[in-house]
Scaffold this active site. Structure first.
Site, PDB file in Angstrom:
ATOM      1  N   SER A 179      -2.150   4.298   3.411  1.00  0.00           N
ATOM      2  CA  SER A 179      -3.324   4.343   2.524  1.00  0.00           C
ATOM      3  C   SER A 179      -4.363   3.290   2.886  1.00  0.00           C
ATOM      4  O   SER A 179      -5.517   3.411   2.482  1.00  0.00           O
ATOM      5  CB  SER A 179      -2.924   4.244   1.044  1.00  0.00           C
ATOM      6  OG  SER A 179      -2.525   2.940   0.695  1.00  0.00           O
ATOM      7  N   SER A 225       0.863  -1.184   0.000  1.00  0.00           N
ATOM      8  CA  SER A 225       0.000   0.000   0.000  1.00  0.00           C
ATOM      9  C   SER A 225       0.893   1.225   0.000  1.00  0.00           C
ATOM     10  O   SER A 225       2.100   1.119   0.224  1.00  0.00           O
ATOM     11  CB  SER A 225      -0.860   0.026   1.265  1.00  0.00           C
ATOM     12  OG  SER A 225      -0.087   0.459   2.374  1.00  0.00           O
ATOM     13  N   ASP A 226       0.327   2.413  -0.247  1.00  0.00           N
ATOM     14  CA  ASP A 226       1.115   3.609  -0.008  1.00  0.00           C
ATOM     15  C   ASP A 226       1.042   3.928   1.497  1.00  0.00           C
ATOM     16  O   ASP A 226       0.274   3.315   2.243  1.00  0.00           O
ATOM     17  CB  ASP A 226       0.644   4.789  -0.872  1.00  0.00           C
ATOM     18  CG  ASP A 226       1.775   5.807  -1.069  1.00  0.00           C
ATOM     19  OD1 ASP A 226       2.762   5.755  -0.311  1.00  0.00           O
ATOM     20  OD2 ASP A 226       1.675   6.657  -1.975  1.00  0.00           O
ATOM     21  N   TRP A 227       1.823   4.882   1.916  1.00  0.00           N
ATOM     22  CA  TRP A 227       1.987   5.239   3.338  1.00  0.00           C
ATOM     23  C   TRP A 227       0.616   5.539   3.964  1.00  0.00           C
ATOM     24  O   TRP A 227      -0.026   6.518   3.584  1.00  0.00           O
ATOM     25  CB  TRP A 227       2.893   6.466   3.403  1.00  0.00           C
ATOM     26  CG  TRP A 227       3.297   6.948   4.746  1.00  0.00           C
ATOM     27  CD1 TRP A 227       2.477   7.489   5.698  1.00  0.00           C
ATOM     28  CD2 TRP A 227       4.623   6.975   5.288  1.00  0.00           C
ATOM     29  NE1 TRP A 227       3.209   7.853   6.791  1.00  0.00           N
ATOM     30  CE2 TRP A 227       4.536   7.556   6.575  1.00  0.00           C
ATOM     31  CE3 TRP A 227       5.873   6.581   4.819  1.00  0.00           C
ATOM     32  CZ2 TRP A 227       5.645   7.750   7.390  1.00  0.00           C
ATOM     33  CZ3 TRP A 227       6.982   6.782   5.635  1.00  0.00           C
ATOM     34  CH2 TRP A 227       6.866   7.352   6.906  1.00  0.00           C
TER      35      TRP A 227
END
Ligand code: BGC
Length: 722
Positions: free
Chosen positions: A261, A257-259
């Site tokens: 997210s 995932s992104d930070w």
């Protein structure tokens, strides 16, 4: 032993807690995270060591030892970091790299970044960023390849090859991560993290091919993006991840995932709590959670209650383990700590300089460049002539300003003993509105043979969460241009920037205009070589430069309306409302075309295009044809040229863009030399997606266009037969 067998072996030993642990990524190698690693409850750490560490490799080995020697099964951690445009040797920002159109060099540069990062214990970079961006207000346009899917695809694949090499387990290679999947660059209003609305046909034609290209090149991982796509955040988007990426494309690495997210699914309004966020992300196909702790807190209970199928968990864990095996982490978990001596090696600085040279784009030159050899006094003006940290650009975590060679330093060195180089900043910094330094700048300009003015954006004006609503030069820079223009000396403007800027107000006041982007550690010597004619500019714009922010989004592969813009409208002075000249498609106060189109860039020579030939005038839907063109260097010096091939599908079942880049070649020609450049066009490259999601190549008439930018093109016609 075969990797899948080794994965099987581990899977049979892992407890549920340990399986969940493999899917968790934390930031920093702090006490808390190392304790989790010891318990087998952490799979990855990002940002293990920063530039403050005396030897980052040592810090990374210490942390790895905790997992390998201290945890029950000894599964190594995978250490990630944002190595976006170089590690210690900082390369031009990716948008600048794209301007080089030089895929071999981009691959080489990514290889250098991998060598330096791996020497510091980094196993995995969060790059390439392959988001298509058609709105320069969005600060992250700096991090990618610009507006075009073919250019960005080629660049993404080159970077994956550069980072991973043929064998990603080689000690000098690192895993790539194609990000941000997907559609992130279409943020409404150019505001970061904002909602995106992209119809599926456009998604598949424009926003996804660059990710597919990275996957085909072997990208080990993919990152899900922050944005809400068509109502469903990408991190919870089953169509994007599970269906398209994993099923259609057969991607068998893992998705991070992104930070935060996963947790952000809560404020985005699709998950009520962390447990629901976990369930949605995992179901969509996210395998590892970056930083937020939804998986750590709720996945075990969800699996125990059957709300998350055990098979879904196992598949995610297998992907993470498989990737760790592919990277050789089980066989070689530690890095040789003496390798840090290779940082900033001369050979690394050399390729950084080469790419910086190739990435600069010359937009105007009335003869002021190259600076004449007999110049005796040169005034350097502007806050970016001597801004060692800013020239590194927006994502240079591990770069250091003190390593940079600035343009001022490089010009002084190159001209030592034959020309006096003087300097006044004029403005304390790029955003300053304080004009008290102008008088000194004007005085210096008046007593010099020529003036080079270094303007643009400081590094902090682009990148993540650094968006702008205006695209003009910031602060009082425009006024500085005006005052220096009035002095009447040859005035050369070098613009460092993280995005396309609206430069209408500068263009008519300067004799030459060179866009250098944020050129990295070796930006200074590259710019000096270009200004002094030791190298000829050869970069081409990877994104259109608008006349004003009001034209955005503006890009070469737009559709036609039913109404043409009137030809006269291209002369409208920006900001002057005219009377309507008819019911046409345009603006009353600015021409409906960019100031500089995609693919544009001058050199110190001229290239003539002639003899566009096709090998055949028709081909079947599964066929191919060859196109060739003669390119002649008709000017005085050797230079590189980027030959560009575009097509247009004249009549389709859906409207098709007025032109689309399909191929390009970078060639070098000596003065007077001609070369016939050939391309092969496969009918498959003409495919697009229907509203029903079918990929089709439609029979009918096409234009094939070749030239040195997207505006000035030779044209031939061919037909695709059904
Ligand atoms: C960015 C990513 C980056 C990640 C890790 C996020 O905020 O969107 O591009 O890789 O942080 O630093």
């Amino acid at each position: 032993m075969d990797i899948e067998k080794r994965v099987d072996g581990l899977m049979s030993q892992l407890t549920l807690d340990e399986k969940v642990g493999q899917l968790c990524q934390a930031t920093d190698a702090n006490e808390r995270n190392l304790a989790l690693a010891r318990q087998g409850r952490l799979g990855s750490i990002l940002n293990v060591a920063g530039p403050e560490a005396a030897n980052p490799a040592q810090v990374s080995n210490q942390a790895q030892r905790v997992a390998v020697e201290g945890s029950r099964l000894g599964i190594p951690l995978i250490f990630g970091r944002d190595v976006i445009h170089g590690y210690r040797t900082v390369m031009p920002i990716p948008l600048g790299q794209a301007a080089s159109f030089d895929m071999a060099l981009i691959e080489e540069v990514a290889g250098v970044a991998a060598r330096e990062a791996s020497a510091c214990g980094v196993h995995w970079t969060f790059a390439p960023m392959v988001d298509i961006a058609r709105d320069p207000r969005w600060g992250r346009i700096a991090e990618g390849g610009g507006e075009d899917p073919v250019l960005t695809s080629r660049m993404g694949a080159a970077m994956v090859r550069g980072f991973q090499g043929k064998d990603p387990s080689h000690p000098e290679r690192i895993a790539a991560c194609a990000k941000h999947y997907a559609g992130y660059g279409a943020a409404e209003g150019g505001r970061d993290y904002n909602t995106t609305w992209i119809p599926e046909n456009l998604l598949r034609d424009v926003y996804l091919p660059s990710f597919k290209a990275c996957v085909d090149a072997g990208a080990a991982t993919v990152m899900s993006s922050f944005n809400n796509l068509n109502g469903l955040p990408a991190t919870a988007n089953t169509l994007l991840i599970r269906q398209i990426l994993k099923t259609e494309w057969g991607f068998d690495g893992f998705v991070v995932s992104d930070w935060d997210s996963v947790q952000e699914l809560i404020p985005q309004g699709v998950a009520a709590d962390k447990a629901e966020a976990t369930r949605l992300a995992l179901a969509a196909g996210v395998d590892m959670e970056m930083v937020s702790t939804c998986f750590a807190e709720s996945l075990k209970a969800l699996v125990e209650s059957g709300e998350v199928p055990a098979a879904q968990l196992d598949d995610a864990v297998r992907r993470v383990l498989r990737t760790k095996f592919r990277l050789g982490l089980f066989d070689r978990p530690y890095v040789d700590e003496s390798r840090v001596n290779a940082l900033l090696a001369d050979s690394h600085r050399d390729v950084a300089k080469r790419l910086a040279t190739e990435s600069c784009v010359l937009l105007k030159n009335d003869g002021a460049l190259p600076l004449p050899p007999d110049i005796r006094s040169l005034a350097c003006v502007g806050p970016l002539a001597e801004a060692p940290a800013d020239q590194l650009g927006c994502w240079a975590f591990d770069g250091r300003g003190e390593d940079s060679v600035t343009p001022l330093a490089a010009l002084k060195e190159a001209l030592a003993g034959r020309c006096e180089v003087t300097y006044v900043a004029g403005l304390d910094h790029a955003r300053s509105s304080e004009t008290k330094g102008f008088a000194e700048a004007v005085r210096l300009a008046a007593k010099s043979d020529a003036v080079v003015l270094f303007l643009g954006e400081d590094a902090g004006l682009s990148g993540e969460a650094h968006c702008r609503a205006f695209l003009d030069l910031p602060g009082a820079q425009q006024q500085l241009v005006q005052e220096l223009a009035e002095v009447g000396k040859p005035l050369v403007c070098v613009v460092m920037t993280g995005r396309p800027l609206a430069l209408s107000g500068v263009l008519d006041k300067v004799n030459a205009l060179l866009v250098a982007w944020h050129p990295g550690t070796m930006g200074g010597p590259a710019i000096a070589d270009l200004l002094l004619g030791k190298a000829s500019p050869s970069g081409k714009l990877p994104a259109s430069f608008p006349r004003t922010v009001g034209q955005v989004p503006i890009y070469h592969s737009h559709m036609n309306t039913g109404r043409p813009p009137s030809p006269g409208m291209s002369d409208i002075p920006t900001g002057t409302p005219l009377d309507p000249t008819g019911f046409l498609s345009g603006y009353l106060d600015v021409a409906p075309v960019p100031l500089f189109p995609f693919g544009y860039g001058l050199s110190y020579t001229r290239f003539a295009y002639s003899e566009l030939k096709l090998s055949r005038d028709s081909m079947p839907v599964d066929g191919k044809l060859a196109a060739s063109v003669k390119v002649t260097n008709t000017g005085p010096v050797a230079s590189d040229e980027v030959v560009q091939l575009y097509v247009r599908d004249l009549v389709g079942s859906l409207t098709r863009p007025v032109k689309e880049l399909k191929d390009f070649a970078r060639i070098r020609l000596a003065p007077g030399e001609s070369r016939t450049v050939s391309f092969t066009l496969n009918a498959d490259q003409l495919a697009f997606h229907t509203l029903e999601g079918k990929r089709v190549v439609e029979p009918g008439a096409f234009h094939l266009m070749i030239g040195g930018n997207s505006r000035e093109l030779l044209r031939a016609e061919f037909e695709v037969r059904g």
